[in-house]
Design a protein around this motif. Structure first.
Motif, mmCIF file in Angstrom:
data_model
loop_
_atom_site.group_PDB
_atom_site.id
_atom_site.type_symbol
_atom_site.label_atom_id
_atom_site.label_comp_id
_atom_site.label_asym_id
_atom_site.label_seq_id
_atom_site.Cartn_x
_atom_site.Cartn_y
_atom_site.Cartn_z
ATOM 1 N N LEU A 1 51.435 -23.230 -16.348
ATOM 2 C CA LEU A 1 50.047 -23.437 -16.652
ATOM 3 C C LEU A 1 49.457 -21.961 -17.229
ATOM 4 N N PRO A 2 48.287 -22.042 -17.859
ATOM 5 C CA PRO A 2 47.602 -20.613 -18.446
ATOM 6 C C PRO A 2 46.998 -19.959 -17.264
ATOM 7 N N ALA A 3 47.233 -18.561 -17.233
ATOM 8 C CA ALA A 3 46.972 -17.846 -16.279
ATOM 9 C C ALA A 3 45.368 -17.903 -15.720
ATOM 10 N N GLU A 4 44.535 -18.342 -16.752
ATOM 11 C CA GLU A 4 43.306 -18.319 -16.517
ATOM 12 C C GLU A 4 42.943 -19.819 -15.549
ATOM 13 N N GLU A 5 43.706 -20.822 -15.849
ATOM 14 C CA GLU A 5 43.463 -21.947 -15.024
ATOM 15 C C GLU A 5 44.069 -21.870 -13.604
ATOM 16 N N LEU A 6 45.158 -21.158 -13.543
ATOM 17 C CA LEU A 6 45.584 -20.813 -12.180
ATOM 18 C C LEU A 6 44.501 -19.965 -11.340
ATOM 19 N N ALA A 7 44.044 -18.895 -12.143
ATOM 20 C CA ALA A 7 43.104 -18.025 -11.471
ATOM 21 C C ALA A 7 42.041 -18.797 -11.037
ATOM 22 N N LEU A 8 41.391 -19.810 -11.822
ATOM 23 C CA LEU A 8 40.372 -20.451 -11.398
ATOM 24 C C LEU A 8 40.561 -21.337 -10.150
ATOM 25 N N LEU A 9 41.655 -22.051 -10.104
ATOM 26 C CA LEU A 9 42.154 -22.647 -8.834
ATOM 27 C C LEU A 9 42.051 -21.853 -7.610
ATOM 28 N N ILE A 10 42.779 -20.594 -7.803
ATOM 29 C CA ILE A 10 42.664 -19.628 -6.532
ATOM 30 C C ILE A 10 41.365 -19.298 -6.200
ATOM 31 N N GLN A 11 40.604 -19.094 -7.195
ATOM 32 C CA GLN A 11 39.063 -18.701 -6.736
ATOM 33 C C GLN A 11 38.411 -19.991 -5.951
ATOM 34 N N LYS A 12 38.618 -21.114 -6.707
ATOM 35 C CA LYS A 12 38.124 -22.076 -5.850
ATOM 36 C C LYS A 12 38.468 -22.345 -4.371
ATOM 37 N N VAL A 13 39.633 -21.942 -4.276
ATOM 38 C CA VAL A 13 40.135 -22.099 -2.782
ATOM 39 C C VAL A 13 39.600 -21.038 -1.892
ATOM 40 N N ARG A 14 39.581 -19.886 -2.492
ATOM 41 C CA ARG A 14 38.971 -18.651 -1.765
ATOM 42 C C ARG A 14 37.411 -18.853 -1.535
ATOM 43 N N LYS A 15 36.744 -19.639 -2.365
ATOM 44 C CA LYS A 15 35.414 -19.886 -2.096
ATOM 45 C C LYS A 15 35.315 -21.069 -1.172
ATOM 46 N N LYS A 16 36.296 -21.721 -0.911
ATOM 47 C CA LYS A 16 36.496 -22.945 -0.076
ATOM 48 C C LYS A 16 35.590 -24.140 -0.634
ATOM 49 N N GLU A 17 35.519 -24.313 -2.010
ATOM 50 C CA GLU A 17 35.181 -25.399 -2.710
ATOM 51 C C GLU A 17 36.110 -26.344 -2.566
ATOM 52 N N ILE A 18 37.773 -25.992 -2.612
ATOM 53 C CA ILE A 18 38.360 -27.130 -2.447
ATOM 54 C C ILE A 18 39.483 -26.461 -1.334
ATOM 55 N N SER A 19 40.329 -27.565 -0.671
ATOM 56 C CA SER A 19 41.056 -26.921 0.387
ATOM 57 C C SER A 19 42.424 -26.639 -0.554
ATOM 58 N N ARG A 20 43.157 -25.987 0.229
ATOM 59 C CA ARG A 20 44.602 -25.554 -0.270
ATOM 60 C C ARG A 20 45.587 -26.595 -0.887
ATOM 61 N N THR A 21 45.364 -27.732 0.144
ATOM 62 C CA THR A 21 46.184 -28.798 -0.343
ATOM 63 C C THR A 21 45.945 -29.539 -1.527
ATOM 64 N N THR A 22 44.311 -29.714 -1.736
ATOM 65 C CA THR A 22 43.976 -30.272 -2.805
ATOM 66 C C THR A 22 44.365 -29.294 -4.106
ATOM 67 N N ALA A 23 44.333 -28.082 -3.896
ATOM 68 C CA ALA A 23 44.633 -27.081 -5.033
ATOM 69 C C ALA A 23 46.066 -27.506 -5.474
ATOM 70 N N LYS A 24 47.025 -27.483 -4.484
ATOM 71 C CA LYS A 24 48.455 -27.818 -5.017
ATOM 72 C C LYS A 24 48.660 -28.978 -5.707
ATOM 73 N N GLU A 25 47.993 -29.876 -5.220
ATOM 74 C CA GLU A 25 47.919 -31.353 -5.819
ATOM 75 C C GLU A 25 47.419 -31.325 -7.452
ATOM 76 N N LEU A 26 46.471 -30.707 -7.436
ATOM 77 C CA LEU A 26 45.640 -30.394 -8.794
ATOM 78 C C LEU A 26 46.729 -29.622 -9.641
#
Lengths: 468, 96
Positions: free
Chosen positions: A358-383
């Protein structure tokens, strides 16, 4: 028997990742090539054919020498090592015996977080031999590997345990990969190891056992442990230890006695008259030095310092330089390394096959969304798994799913109350002291909300409701 | 002087099996050759660099660019025996 110290030294052969062989223009990537398709008069040892040294192989060997802090000989030369075996068509191997390319230096590595240093005795260039397939009717010879460049690295006997020897080799692999001079894959024979072991008593060294051709990290550790046990048993019975060479049966994990060395081998070394001496100018040395990357031990210290990673985590990341590079890109994009390391090591690593899934930018985006609590960790893992497995980019997946996390207290409480009324047994269980019933209830809400609920907040709410 | 033991060792290293007559003849020849070369020992070689095939020349090297290899049929053309693209040789045991 007490007072016995294990003394181990290694001789490692590293296959250099040059495009061509050491002394001819045949391709060196023999790994998947059909037999005898990468040969020419030079590597077949035809009469009159003359070797010409590959400059890149010299530069790669110098890279290793400089990284290890070895002293490069200003002038070295090649020697012939004579012996008869069907994998060696010339009847001799071209190597460096009298004056190696470099001497001295050390490798820094870590065993369970503690730093070790092992001194290097010497480092030289030599050519590989062919391959034999033994059949009952005779041996079949494939000359593709003949003349492939190798660097032989000989350590001082500074290693003290089989485990330490294994870690040394791992660290050497990491270094070689960072230097970009070898794939250093033991399974492919790009990194091969001979080991010498003896037991010393009161500082006085015993007789050596040599184990040849170890080609896995586990093999190195197990074979050395077996050799140490073999020597110890003999000493305990008061027997004398004779100089011997062993092979290692990887499958059955057993030492195989190859020969008891009564007389030393006579390889009748002499200077190779077909090659002129090798002179390493200050200029060449400077050029190679300038091209060295950040070395693994420096990078390791930086990772621990900058990102607060554990020793174990750093080892995994550095084991493959591409993985470490990926980590640094993700950490830079997230603006923080701790979380990036967690995600990479627990979620991304299992999909890793030499390159980022997975491109580094995409993983970074996902991690940021979890940090901002926009998505849950579980959802992030599924995505993450969907993005890795499918063709759609992470951004599209994010857009396609209403993935804003449910964090609203009142809404969560409503869902919690619903779950409690639907599962009275779980409520009763919890109140009877079965705390795992809480996990069950949280799970029900997570399922209903397709993972969008903030699980930790939800657990707090349940605890509050169940306690009252 | 080449003695029996040295002779036996040389035979082993050279991978040869000699008849007693051949062995005697070679022993005498090798002894003479050795004596001849021992003359070199009379020279004073202090300060003479150990070896230089082409005095003054160093670093005859090439760039790392692939050249065509032989076709396998060509590579195997002189082999007394081949099998499935390999050179075939008599059975060998673990010994070098």
């Amino acid at each position: 028997m007490r007072g016995l110290e294990t003394v181990i030294g290694l001789e490692i052969h590293v296959q250099l990742a040059t495009a061509t062989k050491l002394f001819c223009g045949c391709r060196a990537d023999y790994f998947a090539a059909p037999p005898n398709t990468l040969t020419c008069p030079v590597c077949l040892g035809m009469p009159g054919a003359l070797p010409v040294l590959n400059r890149k192989a010299v530069e790669y060997a110098l890279r290793v020498a400089l990284a290890l802090g070895a002293q490069v000989k200003r002038r070295s030369h090649f020697d012939r090592k004579n012996y008869f075996y069907p994998d060696l068509p010339k009847g001799y191997q071209i190597t460096q015996r009298q004056v190696p390319l470099a001497v001295g230096g050390e490798l820094r590595f870590w065993v369970e977080g503690e730093e070790r240093r092992v001194r290097i005795r010497e480092l030289h260039l030599e050519e590989d031999a062919g391959k034999l397939v033994h059949t009952p009717a005779g041996a079949l010879v494939d000359m593709n590997r003949c003349g492939v460049p190798l660097v032989e690295i000989v350590t001082e006997p500074d290693l003290r345990t089989p485990g330490e020897a294994k870690e040394f080799l791992r660290a050497l692999r990491t270094l070689l990969r960072h230097l970009g001079v070898s794939g250093a894959d033991m399974e492919k024979g790009e990194l091969r190891c001979d080991a010498n072991l003896s037991l010393a008593r009161d500082g006085e060294w015993g007789v050596k056992s040599e184990i040849k051709n170890l080609n896995s990290f586990r093999g190195v550790e197990r074979a050395l442990a077996a050799a140490a046990a073999w020597q110890r048993e003999r000493l305990e019975r008061g027997e004398e230890i004779r100089l011997a060479t062993f092979g290692w049966d990887e499958g059955r994990e057993r030492l195989l006695l190859q020969r008891a060395k009564e007389e030393a081998h006579d390889y009748r070394y002499f200077p190779e008259p077909d090659l002129v001496p090798l002179e390493v100018s200050e200029e060449l040395l400077e050029k190679v030095r300038a091209g060295l990357p950040e070395l693994p031990w420096a990078r390791r210290e930086r990772f621990v310092r900058e990102y607060r990673l554990s020793s174990r985590e750093v080892e995994v990341l550095l084991g493959e330089p591409e993985l470490a590079d990926y980590f640094e890109r993700v950490a830079a994009a997230v603006g923080e390394g701790r979380e990036a390391a967690n995600w990479i090591l627990t979620e991304v690593l299992r999909f890793w096959q030499g390159s980022p899934p997975l491109p580094a930018e995409e993983l970074a985006l996902l991690i940021q969304k979890v940090r901002k609590k926009e998505i849950s960790r579980t959802t992030a893992k599924e995505l993450l798994e969907e993005a890795i497995g499918g063709k759609e980019s992470l951004e599209r997946l994010l857009a396609g799913r209403a993935v804003r996390q449910l964090t609203d207290e009142a809404e969560l409480e409503k869902l919690a109350r619903e779950a409690m009324s639907q599962h009275p047994q779980a409520v009763a269980d919890f109140q009877a002291g079965k705390t795992q019933a809480l996990g069950f209830l949280v799970g029900q809400v997570m399922r209903k909300t397709k993972g969008r609920a903030d699980a930790s907040k939800l657990a707090q709410i349940f605890q509050r409701l169940l306690a009252s | 002087m080449i003695d029996e033991r040295t002779m036996a060792n040389l035979e082993r290293l050279a991978g040869l099996k000699l008849s007693p007559a051949e062995r005697e003849r070679l022993k005498a020849d090798l002894t003479r050759i050795l004596e001849y070369f021992q003359k070199l020992g009379e020279l004073d070689t202090d300060g003479v660099p150990p070896f230089d095939p082409l005095p003054g020349r160093v670093n005859a090297w090439r760039e790392d660019e692939p050249q065509p290899s032989l076709a396998p049929e060509e590579a195997l053309a002189n082999a007394p025996q081949t099998e499935r693209g390999h050179f075939k040789v008599p059975r060998v045991f673990g010994e070098e």
